[in-house]
Design a protein around this motif. Structure first.
Motif, PDB file in Angstrom:
ATOM      1  N   ASP A 216      35.290  30.654  52.483  1.00 42.24           N
ATOM      2  CA  ASP A 216      35.182  32.117  52.532  1.00 42.24           C
ATOM      3  C   ASP A 216      35.877  32.726  53.758  1.00 42.24           C
ATOM      4  OD1 ASP A 216      33.205  32.948  50.145  1.00 42.24           O
ATOM      5  OD2 ASP A 216      32.627  30.986  50.934  1.00 42.24           O
TER       6      ASP A 216
ATOM      7  N   HIS B  53      38.251  34.915  53.463  1.00 42.05           N
ATOM      8  CA  HIS B  53      38.273  36.329  53.076  1.00 42.05           C
ATOM      9  C   HIS B  53      39.292  37.176  53.837  1.00 42.05           C
ATOM     10  CE1 HIS B  53      35.433  36.675  49.854  1.00 42.05           C
ATOM     11  NE2 HIS B  53      34.546  35.944  50.491  1.00 42.05           N
TER      12      HIS B  53
ATOM     13  N   ASP C 223      37.729  31.564  48.085  1.00 40.77           N
ATOM     14  CA  ASP C 223      37.562  32.916  48.630  1.00 40.77           C
ATOM     15  C   ASP C 223      38.349  33.033  49.941  1.00 40.77           C
ATOM     16  OD1 ASP C 223      36.103  33.813  46.496  1.00 40.77           O
ATOM     17  OD2 ASP C 223      34.354  34.444  47.647  1.00 40.77           O
TER      18      ASP C 223
ATOM     19  N   HIS D  45      36.897  35.301  44.219  1.00 42.53           N
ATOM     20  CA  HIS D  45      37.878  36.332  44.594  1.00 42.53           C
ATOM     21  C   HIS D  45      39.292  35.943  44.173  1.00 42.53           C
ATOM     22  CE1 HIS D  45      35.581  39.370  47.042  1.00 42.53           C
ATOM     23  NE2 HIS D  45      34.669  38.435  46.788  1.00 42.53           N
TER      24      HIS D  45
ATOM     25  N   HIS E  42      33.639  25.850  44.884  1.00 44.05           N
ATOM     26  CA  HIS E  42      33.274  27.117  45.540  1.00 44.05           C
ATOM     27  C   HIS E  42      31.809  27.494  45.336  1.00 44.05           C
ATOM     28  CE1 HIS E  42      33.818  30.982  47.408  1.00 44.05           C
ATOM     29  NE2 HIS E  42      33.311  31.584  46.359  1.00 44.05           N
TER      30      HIS E  42
ATOM     31  N   HIS F  81      30.576  30.361  48.799  1.00 49.79           N
ATOM     32  CA  HIS F  81      30.194  31.429  47.872  1.00 49.79           C
ATOM     33  C   HIS F  81      29.094  32.346  48.390  1.00 49.79           C
ATOM     34  CE1 HIS F  81      30.421  33.484  44.123  1.00 49.79           C
ATOM     35  NE2 HIS F  81      29.556  32.783  43.408  1.00 49.79           N
TER      36      HIS F  81
ATOM     37  N   HIS G  22      28.040  32.491  51.593  1.00 47.96           N
ATOM     38  CA  HIS G  22      28.325  32.775  53.014  1.00 47.96           C
ATOM     39  C   HIS G  22      27.146  32.390  53.906  1.00 47.96           C
ATOM     40  CE1 HIS G  22      31.636  35.979  51.993  1.00 47.96           C
ATOM     41  NE2 HIS G  22      31.510  35.078  51.031  1.00 47.96           N
TER      42      HIS G  22
END
Ligand SMILES: [Fe+2]
Length: 241
Positions: A8, A10, A36, A63, A115, A150, A152
């Protein structure tokens, strides 16, 4: 063999650069991303390019599915959907093609990387599952260790014979018993939701069976400024502070 596990990111290039600096100082053999890599953050193209230049493989996250499969968009809340649509516009055609190639799962020796949830879901959340369902899934898994992202959050789930134990993970060193099976929720590099805004990542040492949870300080205000400048939803900036 030391494996660094990132999840993640991001689109937070400032965070991943700080994490990679730490990884480079830790004599790690291989690096893997749990997906992600994009979404929410201001520099998705830069993050994908960092993964490519560092030869870091990644599984697909929800994502990534959002930018490659428009039929996934209705699964996101309106704010996340807006950021995915903006992320799509920030990515080059080459990066979109690269993201499309990410597999749902990577298996290496005794390690499984996915994920959301094993065996290979990018979208299933750990908190949706009962302890019985988690036990079933771990029992059926051939590998001993499964790393997920996923949510976090950081957590370790231990299946010892028939007993499931759930423990929060925090910064430090955790020797694991190779006779058990483990589901390791790996936290987030670029958008933590565990009440501590440092970047988080893991190092798994298969020779010593030791898991290291590392918290990395980085220039959060740099990322926050870039989120505002990109015109992304303000919530993504506020969540980092
Ligand atoms: Fe995520």
């Amino acid at each position: 063999m030391k494996t660094a596990i990132l999840s993640d990111i991001h689109g937070n290039a400032t965070a991943i650069e700080a994490v990679l600096k730490d990884i480079d100082a830790c004599s790690v053999d291989t690096i893997l991303s749990l997906g992600d890599n994009i979404g929410y953050g201001p520099e998705p193209e830069k993050v994908i390019n960092i993964l490519r230049s560092r030869k870091i493989p990644s599984v697909t996250g929800n994502h990534e599915l959002g930018v490659t499969h428009p039929n996934f968009l209705p699964l996101f809340n309106p704010i996340a959907r807006k950021s995915i649509e903006m992320t799509f516009d920030m990515l080059s055609a080459a990066s979109i093609e690269r993201i499309k190639q990410f597999p749902n799962v990577i298996v290496k020796d005794d390690l499984r990387f996915v994920h959301g949830f094993p065996p290979e879901s990018p979208t299933k959340y750990l908190f949706e599952l009962s302890d019985e369902e988690i036990k079933d899934s771990l029992s059926q898994m051939v590998e001993r260790y499964c790393f997920i992202g996923h949510t976090h959050d950081l957590e370790i789930l231990i299946l010892e014979k028939d007993r499931l134990t759930r423990l929060p993970l925090e910064e430090g060193i955790f020797p694991l018993d190779p006779n058990n099976k483990y589901l390791i929720n790996s936290g987030s590099v670029g958008q933590p939701r565990d009440g501590n805004n440092q970047a988080k990542y893991l190092i798994w040492d298969s020779e010593t069976s030791v898991l290291s949870v590392r918290y990395i300080t980085y220039n959060i205000s740099d990322t926050v400024k870039k989120i505002y400048k990109a015109g992304l939803p303000e919530q993504h900036a506020l969540r980092l502070m």
